[in-house]
Design a protein around this motif. Structure first.
Motif, PDB file in Angstrom:
ATOM      1  N   HIS A  77     -12.566 -20.836 -37.653  1.00  0.00           N
ATOM      2  CA  HIS A  77     -12.548 -19.399 -37.411  1.00  0.00           C
ATOM      3  C   HIS A  77     -12.409 -19.075 -35.926  1.00  0.00           C
ATOM      4  N   MET A  78     -12.858 -19.968 -35.064  1.00  0.00           N
ATOM      5  CA  MET A  78     -12.781 -19.687 -33.631  1.00  0.00           C
ATOM      6  C   MET A  78     -11.379 -19.978 -33.087  1.00  0.00           C
ATOM      7  N   LEU A  79     -10.795 -21.105 -33.466  1.00  0.00           N
ATOM      8  CA  LEU A  79      -9.504 -21.508 -32.905  1.00  0.00           C
ATOM      9  C   LEU A  79      -8.311 -20.929 -33.653  1.00  0.00           C
TER      10      LEU A  79
ATOM     11  N   ILE B 136      -5.813 -12.581 -39.252  1.00  0.00           N
ATOM     12  CA  ILE B 136      -5.200 -12.000 -38.059  1.00  0.00           C
ATOM     13  C   ILE B 136      -3.735 -12.428 -38.019  1.00  0.00           C
ATOM     14  N   PRO B 137      -2.823 -11.563 -37.590  1.00  0.00           N
ATOM     15  CA  PRO B 137      -1.415 -11.965 -37.466  1.00  0.00           C
ATOM     16  C   PRO B 137      -1.265 -13.235 -36.633  1.00  0.00           C
ATOM     17  N   TYR B 138      -0.377 -14.100 -37.049  1.00  0.00           N
ATOM     18  CA  TYR B 138      -0.244 -15.410 -36.413  1.00  0.00           C
ATOM     19  C   TYR B 138       0.073 -15.308 -34.925  1.00  0.00           C
ATOM     20  N   VAL B 139       0.784 -14.278 -34.512  1.00  0.00           N
ATOM     21  CA  VAL B 139       1.175 -14.168 -33.113  1.00  0.00           C
ATOM     22  C   VAL B 139      -0.025 -13.955 -32.203  1.00  0.00           C
ATOM     23  N   PHE B 140      -1.112 -13.368 -32.743  1.00  0.00           N
ATOM     24  CA  PHE B 140      -2.286 -13.103 -31.931  1.00  0.00           C
ATOM     25  C   PHE B 140      -3.338 -14.212 -32.005  1.00  0.00           C
ATOM     26  N   ARG B 141      -3.196 -15.124 -32.949  1.00  0.00           N
ATOM     27  CA  ARG B 141      -4.245 -16.133 -33.130  1.00  0.00           C
ATOM     28  C   ARG B 141      -4.444 -17.046 -31.926  1.00  0.00           C
ATOM     29  N   PRO B 142      -3.396 -17.540 -31.257  1.00  0.00           N
ATOM     30  CA  PRO B 142      -3.638 -18.381 -30.069  1.00  0.00           C
ATOM     31  C   PRO B 142      -4.397 -17.645 -28.973  1.00  0.00           C
TER      32      PRO B 142
ATOM     33  N   GLY C 130      -7.906 -17.256 -29.999  1.00  0.00           N
ATOM     34  CA  GLY C 130      -8.559 -18.561 -29.930  1.00  0.00           C
ATOM     35  C   GLY C 130      -9.032 -18.890 -28.526  1.00  0.00           C
ATOM     36  N   ILE C 131      -8.199 -18.562 -27.535  1.00  0.00           N
ATOM     37  CA  ILE C 131      -8.584 -18.801 -26.141  1.00  0.00           C
ATOM     38  C   ILE C 131      -9.785 -17.932 -25.763  1.00  0.00           C
ATOM     39  N   ILE C 132      -9.766 -16.661 -26.191  1.00  0.00           N
ATOM     40  CA  ILE C 132     -10.872 -15.752 -25.887  1.00  0.00           C
ATOM     41  C   ILE C 132     -12.167 -16.229 -26.539  1.00  0.00           C
ATOM     42  N   GLU C 133     -12.060 -16.628 -27.822  1.00  0.00           N
ATOM     43  CA  GLU C 133     -13.250 -17.117 -28.531  1.00  0.00           C
ATOM     44  C   GLU C 133     -13.770 -18.406 -27.907  1.00  0.00           C
ATOM     45  N   LEU C 134     -12.875 -19.285 -27.501  1.00  0.00           N
ATOM     46  CA  LEU C 134     -13.273 -20.547 -26.885  1.00  0.00           C
ATOM     47  C   LEU C 134     -13.979 -20.297 -25.550  1.00  0.00           C
ATOM     48  N   ALA C 135     -13.445 -19.363 -24.761  1.00  0.00           N
ATOM     49  CA  ALA C 135     -14.094 -19.017 -23.496  1.00  0.00           C
ATOM     50  C   ALA C 135     -15.475 -18.410 -23.725  1.00  0.00           C
TER      51      ALA C 135
END
Length: 396
Positions: free
Chosen positions: A265-267, A272-278, A281-286
């Motif tokens: 769920h984090m990465l 969510i639309p696929y274009v926004f997932r990366p 993912g960076i925001i959630e990881l940070a």
């Protein structure tokens, strides 16, 4: 519970009774005369407070003056252990003779050390004293790797030893009888509180795996906060290195305990639309690796440091107002102001331990939570309810 209530009342009484001594001791430091260098201006008080909040290489209790006006320091030294240019060196901090201005040089073999503003420097071969550039950086010395047992480290070891003794006794009593006795009766309701009010609600079914850590961090922070309020205490939880270490331990626990649902769920956030997932993912990881532990360490450090600063600033009122209110009047004013803030600080000491432990439990619980997006869930009465994602799908 009666034993716990009496013990807490006694603890509060000890703190309250220690405040007058604290206030009078600080007021005495501001007397004018030929003995020593009194702290009696705003700039000197500010520097004194900053010095008090820092860690030190010795345990200084108080100072006295003899009939000749010579100042004598009372306390005990701590081991100084350094790794410098010539290898490992160890000696007692008493060899600096309480000098913190870089005047006393300690020679050990081919190495020479001085202490200035709480930091130890190793002088270059040709240096006879410590010199600085315009940015106040040492030009003829280097900082060795400091492994010393400082006052904060001493406090950590002392409280850790006491906790080991207390909770080992509580565990032994549970093996022999159902109801503990003595001081263990004070610890038992607190242990149950952390388990039932912090661990279970925030972690869930796997709470037992992490309750040991939550109990340790709760009592460790709370006791150190209380000891730091005493006149001869140490500001351990006001050292950002200590709060950072505690936050990193929590980070390591929930990162390595995170299940595939947590990382998935984090990465690669579903729904969510696929274009926004990366990007998400960076925001959630940070947020997981940086923001969460940073919030833990800053909240504890800032609140404890601010509390100590306010208390000492109110005590300093007794020094700054001596000329207008006399020694007795200024001491009484600072005493009552300090008493009010000290009572609040007793609450803050518990509150900060509770917040740090609760947030740690919450972060761990988020990492180990299972995927509960079933088609049917049950409320507190056992009746079937629909999951929010099912309701959203039906609505759309």
């Amino acid at each position: 519970m009666k034993v716990a209530s009496k013990s807490i009342t006694l603890l509060v009484l000890v703190f309250v009774l220690s405040i007058p001594f604290y206030a009078f001791a600080k007021a005495d430091a501001g007397k004018t005369g030929e003995k020593g260098n009194p702290v009696n201006t705003k700039e000197e008080v500010k520097a004194y407070i900053q010095h008090h909040l820092k860690d030190s290489h010795d345990f200084h209790l108080f100072s006295t003056f003899d009939d000749n006006g010579v100042e004598h320091h009372w306390g005990f030294p701590l081991p100084v252990m350094l790794w410098g240019e010539n290898g490992f060196t160890a000696f007692m901090s008493s060899e600096f003779h309480h000098d913190d201005e870089g005047q006393v040089i300690v020679t050990k073999g081919e190495s020479r050390f001085v202490k200035n503003h709480g930091r130890i420097y190793e002088l270059d071969a040709a240096a006879t004293s410590l010199t600085y550039d315009e940015d106040h950086h040492a030009t003829n010395a280097s900082k060795p790797f400091d492994l010393s047992i400082t006052k904060s480290v001493f406090g950590i070891l002392l409280i850790g030893l006491l906790m080991l003794i207390w909770f080992s006794g509580l565990a032994r009593q549970y093996k022999k009888k159902n109801i503990p006795t003595g001081f263990a009766r004070v610890l038992e309701p607190l242990v149950i509180y952390v388990r039932d009010e912090i661990a279970k609600p925030n972690i869930g079914e796997s709470y037992r795996k992490f309750t040991g850590y939550l109990l340790t961090v709760f009592f460790f922070i709370w006791i150190l906060n209380l000891v730091g309020l005493m006149p001869f205490g140490f500001n351990v939880t006001g050292q950002i290195a200590v709060t950072a270490a505690l936050a990193v331990i929590t980070l390591v626990i929930y990162v390595f305990s995170g299940n595939k649902h947590f990382w998935g769920h984090m990465l690669w956030m579903p729904g969510i639309p696929y274009v926004f997932r990366p990007l998400l993912g960076i925001i959630e990881l940070a947020g997981t690796l940086v923001i969460k532990p940073f919030s833990l360490l800053v909240r504890l450090f800032a609140n404890i440091t601010a509390g100590h600063t306010v208390v000492m600033s109110l005590v300093a009122v007794g020094i700054l107002l001596q000329d207008s209110l006399s020694v007795a009047g200024s001491t009484i004013v600072s005493l009552f102001l300090s008493l009010f803030i000290m009572l609040i600080e007793l609450l803050v000491a518990f509150l900060q331990a509770y917040i740090f432990t609760t947030l740690s439990a919450l972060f761990i619980g988020m990492a180990v939570a299972d995927d509960h997006h079933d088609e049917e869930l049950h409320d507190e009465h056992g009746e079937t309810i629909e999951d929010t994602e099912v309701i959203r799908k039906n609505f759309t």
